[in-house]
Design a protein around this motif. Structure first.
Motif, PDB file in Angstrom:
ATOM      1  N   SER A 136       0.844  -1.190   0.000  1.00 42.12           N
ATOM      2  CA  SER A 136       0.000   0.000   0.000  1.00 42.12           C
ATOM      3  C   SER A 136       0.885   1.247   0.000  1.00 42.12           C
ATOM      4  O   SER A 136       2.087   1.167   0.257  1.00 42.12           O
ATOM      5  N   GLY A 137       0.265   2.399  -0.248  1.00 44.35           N
ATOM      6  CA  GLY A 137       1.015   3.654  -0.330  1.00 44.35           C
ATOM      7  C   GLY A 137       1.815   3.961   0.924  1.00 44.35           C
ATOM      8  O   GLY A 137       2.998   4.311   0.860  1.00 44.35           O
ATOM      9  N   GLY A 138       1.174   3.803   2.081  1.00 43.52           N
ATOM     10  CA  GLY A 138       1.845   4.108   3.342  1.00 43.52           C
ATOM     11  C   GLY A 138       3.025   3.182   3.611  1.00 43.52           C
ATOM     12  O   GLY A 138       4.057   3.600   4.113  1.00 43.52           O
ATOM     13  N   ASP A 166      -2.781  10.719   3.770  1.00 41.33           N
ATOM     14  CA  ASP A 166      -3.830  11.278   4.621  1.00 41.33           C
ATOM     15  C   ASP A 166      -3.235  11.884   5.898  1.00 41.33           C
ATOM     16  O   ASP A 166      -2.101  11.595   6.264  1.00 41.33           O
ATOM     17  N   PRO A 167      -4.012  12.753   6.570  1.00 40.00           N
ATOM     18  CA  PRO A 167      -3.477  13.520   7.714  1.00 40.00           C
ATOM     19  C   PRO A 167      -2.907  12.649   8.840  1.00 40.00           C
ATOM     20  O   PRO A 167      -1.926  13.040   9.473  1.00 40.00           O
ATOM     21  N   VAL A 168      -3.506  11.498   9.092  1.00 41.59           N
ATOM     22  CA  VAL A 168      -3.016  10.654  10.180  1.00 41.59           C
ATOM     23  C   VAL A 168      -1.667  10.040   9.821  1.00 41.59           C
ATOM     24  O   VAL A 168      -0.715  10.076  10.610  1.00 41.59           O
TER      25      VAL A 168
ATOM     26  N   ALA B  39      -9.058   8.034   5.538  1.00 44.42           N
ATOM     27  CA  ALA B  39      -7.623   7.771   5.394  1.00 44.42           C
ATOM     28  C   ALA B  39      -7.372   7.010   4.092  1.00 44.42           C
ATOM     29  O   ALA B  39      -8.308   6.473   3.490  1.00 44.42           O
ATOM     30  N   ASN B  40      -6.106   6.953   3.658  1.00 43.43           N
ATOM     31  CA  ASN B  40      -5.757   6.120   2.510  1.00 43.43           C
ATOM     32  C   ASN B  40      -6.210   4.698   2.823  1.00 43.43           C
ATOM     33  O   ASN B  40      -5.914   4.177   3.893  1.00 43.43           O
ATOM     34  N   GLU B 162      -9.449  14.568  -4.924  1.00 46.18           N
ATOM     35  CA  GLU B 162      -8.252  15.329  -4.557  1.00 46.18           C
ATOM     36  C   GLU B 162      -7.874  16.336  -5.638  1.00 46.18           C
ATOM     37  O   GLU B 162      -6.805  16.243  -6.240  1.00 46.18           O
ATOM     38  N   HIS B 194      -7.279  15.795   1.141  1.00 47.41           N
ATOM     39  CA  HIS B 194      -6.457  15.564   2.334  1.00 47.41           C
ATOM     40  C   HIS B 194      -6.169  16.872   3.068  1.00 47.41           C
ATOM     41  O   HIS B 194      -5.490  16.894   4.081  1.00 47.41           O
ATOM     42  N   TYR B 195      -6.667  17.998   2.521  1.00 47.63           N
ATOM     43  CA  TYR B 195      -6.521  19.284   3.214  1.00 47.63           C
ATOM     44  C   TYR B 195      -7.721  19.460   4.131  1.00 47.63           C
ATOM     45  O   TYR B 195      -8.852  19.620   3.664  1.00 47.63           O
ATOM     46  N   GLU B 232     -10.303  18.309  11.330  1.00 45.82           N
ATOM     47  CA  GLU B 232      -9.067  17.538  11.372  1.00 45.82           C
ATOM     48  C   GLU B 232      -8.982  16.699  12.642  1.00 45.82           C
ATOM     49  O   GLU B 232      -8.606  15.533  12.614  1.00 45.82           O
ATOM     50  N   PHE B 235     -11.276  13.829  12.427  1.00 48.36           N
ATOM     51  CA  PHE B 235     -10.684  12.868  11.494  1.00 48.36           C
ATOM     52  C   PHE B 235      -9.610  12.016  12.178  1.00 48.36           C
ATOM     53  O   PHE B 235      -9.617  10.792  12.091  1.00 48.36           O
ATOM     54  N   VAL B 236      -8.716  12.694  12.884  1.00 51.79           N
ATOM     55  CA  VAL B 236      -7.614  11.980  13.529  1.00 51.79           C
ATOM     56  C   VAL B 236      -8.153  11.012  14.587  1.00 51.79           C
ATOM     57  O   VAL B 236      -7.749   9.850  14.652  1.00 51.79           O
ATOM     58  N   ALA B 239      -9.756   8.074  12.581  1.00 50.04           N
ATOM     59  CA  ALA B 239      -8.842   7.279  11.756  1.00 50.04           C
ATOM     60  C   ALA B 239      -7.861   6.481  12.612  1.00 50.04           C
ATOM     61  O   ALA B 239      -7.382   5.427  12.203  1.00 50.04           O
ATOM     62  N   ARG B 240      -7.575   6.973  13.827  1.00 53.75           N
ATOM     63  CA  ARG B 240      -6.685   6.243  14.736  1.00 53.75           C
ATOM     64  C   ARG B 240      -7.272   4.889  15.132  1.00 53.75           C
ATOM     65  O   ARG B 240      -6.567   3.990  15.548  1.00 53.75           O
ATOM     66  N   HIS B 245      -4.883  -0.910   6.976  1.00 58.09           N
ATOM     67  CA  HIS B 245      -3.850   0.076   6.652  1.00 58.09           C
ATOM     68  C   HIS B 245      -3.612   0.177   5.164  1.00 58.09           C
ATOM     69  O   HIS B 245      -3.766  -0.790   4.445  1.00 58.09           O
ATOM     70  N   GLY B 246      -3.231   1.349   4.757  1.00 58.33           N
ATOM     71  CA  GLY B 246      -2.717   1.542   3.403  1.00 58.33           C
ATOM     72  C   GLY B 246      -3.772   1.812   2.368  1.00 58.33           C
ATOM     73  O   GLY B 246      -4.913   2.040   2.678  1.00 58.33           O
ATOM     74  N   ASP B 247      -3.364   1.813   1.112  1.00 57.01           N
ATOM     75  CA  ASP B 247      -4.229   2.219  -0.005  1.00 57.01           C
ATOM     76  C   ASP B 247      -5.256   1.176  -0.370  1.00 57.01           C
ATOM     77  O   ASP B 247      -5.205   0.547  -1.338  1.00 57.01           O
TER      78      ASP B 247
END
Lengths: 307, 247
Positions: A136-138, A166-168, B39-40, B162, B194-195, B232, B235-236, B239-240, B245-247
């Motif tokens: 994956s990207g991360g 992404d922000p996280v 998140a991604n 995006e 992502h902004y 934000e 979101f955090v 997402a935590r 994980h990942g794309d």
């Protein structure tokens, strides 16, 4: 001694209408995180490629740890780690094979320097037999950082490591950079995200091939203090348009749920602006003075240039 | 009565054993600016591809502009606009040629194509650059032309994936001025970013975590609900909790 010294660098690409870099000078201290912040096309990648000895400048000189980027390019290549903007590991090698390859190329082993990457690589270890192209990207970003670190470089060059992330994940990545810096490594990192300026010791704002400001974040905000006001209220879009039409406005831009407004010196201050908005029926509008952030500073500098 | 331009009911998409989109429910009203955050790897792209008629749902239902994503994807494609960083314009064509090309693809008549081309070039202040190759233009201009092209056929809804990466803070805001303007003309805007300051510009946002919609609402309401000052932070916090994980 500075880790990186750049003196009067200039670079033009054939057929390009403007120069990629014009008379760029700065120095990066040992052990600091130095941020190059600016949009695509500002010249950040060109600068990093010159410093990593992958591209020759037309004018000026640069050195890394005292070695000239042209004359001593071999010495520099052994001393620096480089993470390009585009993912450049071997997609058809596994995670472990990529790391071993980069260690071997630099005449070392993964075992010898494992402590340097342990923090990051431990997250990849469950996937170490997976092909890099299938990550994956991360994960790719973490592997690229490990491969750039495995030969124990003294200076790390990171070209937009967090773009599109992404922000996280961005927060996590900056956490890793902070821990690396504690280990004494110097980091030069480029980013288009203004909020990441807060994570750097010093930043250079880059626009159209030039450095338009260079300081710590606090220093930048201090030295470019233009009186800035935050305006909020219902119907934000009409408020934005009305403020732009106001004779006393120098400029006004949206910042999340508020607008940031900079007035002309003779405009009668925030009271007059508020009276103007109320006169147009924005009864809920309010206005207050704020401390500008790095984006305000950047906008102010670009706006000045545009005049 | 509210006109819903996008509706998803228990919308699900699986790839083998992996559930990319897990029973999501959302409704987007006509003229709304809707921020689709996550998140991604949270499943945004998969959901967006279903809404654009490019991918069939595994179960559940999605309607876009009144058409069903499972059975009427061709009708959907004609009524939406789409823009992303990756796919936008042809660099080796001029500005005018790009506008003509996309207007033609969307089935506008010769007369409409001509009229629209003139209109866009003028509205964007591109009169002097109309015959310039797109490759030679700054990124910010490309993004604004992409947006104009994506809305050339006056779609019910435009999907922006995006759209504002890599430009300076002024250019990024000029793009949002275009979004606000389109929205005020009644165009529905469905945007990923992502902004997180851009999330605050949206009428409503949803935040996806591990394939599901973990939160949805007006930015101010979400902040109040989570007791924080910005989207934000919401979101955090969400997402935590992700396990994927990942794309």
């Amino acid at each position: 001694m500075s880790a990186v010294v750049v003196d009067g660098l200039g670079k033009a690409y054939p057929r390009a209408s403007s120069k990629a870099l014009t008379d760029v000078s700065f120095a990066v201290d040992r052990g600091e995180i130095f941020g190059l912040i600016g949009p695509d096309g500002a010249g950040k990648t060109t600068l990093i490629r010159i410093l990593t000895t992958l591209l020759l400048a037309d004018q000026g000189t640069a050195s890394v740890l005292g070695h000239d980027v042209v004359r001593d390019f071999r010495a520099i290549r052994a001393l620096v780690g480089y993470m390009p903007g585009r993912f450049s590991l071997y997609q058809d090698l596994s995670v472990a094979e990529n790391l071993a390859f980069f260690a071997t190329v630099f005449g070392t082993t993964v075992e010898a320097n494992y402590h340097l990457v342990a923090d990051i690589y431990s997250q990849l270890e469950p996937f170490k037999t997976r092909l890099a192209g299938k990550l994956s990207g991360g994960m790719k970003q973490k592997l690229a950082l490990c491969c750039a670190l495995i030969h124990a470089p003294k200076v790390l060059f990171l070209d937009e490591p967090t773009t599109g992330v992404d922000p996280v994940s961005r927060k996590d990545f900056w956490g890793m950079l902070g821990r690396l810096r504690e280990g004494g490594i110097t980091i030069l990192v480029s980013t288009p995200y203004m909020d990441e300026a807060a994570r750097c010791d010093r930043i250079a704002l880059v626009q159209k091939g030039q450095i338009i400001a260079l300081d710590s974040l606090a220093g930048l905000v201090e030295s470019h203090a233009t009186e800035t006001y935050a305006v909020s209220g219902e119907r934000l879009f009409p408020i934005l348009n009305d403020l732009r039409a106001y004779a006393g406005t120098r400029y006004c831009f949206a910042f999340g749920r508020e607008h940031h407004l900079v007035l002309k010196p003779d405009a009668g201050g925030p009271e007059a602006a508020l009276a103007y908005l109320r006169g147009l029926g924005h009864q809920t509008a309010s206005i207050r003075a704020i401390r500008p952030n790095v984006e305000d500073v950047f906008i102010d500098l670009i706006h000045e240039q545009g005049q | 009565m509210t006109e819903w331009v996008i509706e998803a009911e228990n919308l699900t998409r699986r790839f083998g054993a992996f559930t990319a989109v897990d029973a999501i429910n959302l409704k987007v009203a006509a003229g709304e600016i809707f921020g689709f955050l996550g998140a991604n790897g949270a499943g945004k792209t998969t959901a967006m591809r279903i809404f654009c008629g490019l991918l069939e749902p595994s179960s559940g239902r999605a309607t876009v502009a009144g058409f069903d994503a499972m059975t009427q994807s061709e009708q959907i494609k004609q009524r939406i606009g789409y823009m992303s960083q990756k796919f936008s314009l042809y660099g080796k064509l001029t500005v005018k040629q790009n506008i003509r090309f996309f207007a033609g693809i969307y089935g506008l008549s010769r007369r409409e194509v001509k009229q629209k081309t003139g209109e866009i070039v003028e509205r964007l202040g591109l009169t002097t650059a109309a015959d310039t190759l797109v490759d030679e233009l700054p990124l910010g201009w490309k993004q604004r032309i992409s947006f104009a092209v994506a809305t050339v056929h006056q779609p019910k809804v435009v999907f922006l994936d995006e759209p504002t990466g890599g430009v300076d803070p002024i250019v990024r805001r000029q793009f949002w001025d275009m979004i606000f303007e389109a929205s005020s003309r009644g165009v529905t805007v469905f945007v990923t970013t992502h902004y997180m300051d851009e999330a605050e510009y949206c009428d409503r946002v949803s935040i996806m975590v591990d394939g599901a919609v973990a939160a949805m609402g007006k930015p101010a309401e979400l902040c109040a609900e989570y007791g924080v000052a910005s989207v934000e932070e919401v979101f955090v916090a969400l997402a935590r909790k992700a396990t994927r994980h990942g794309d």
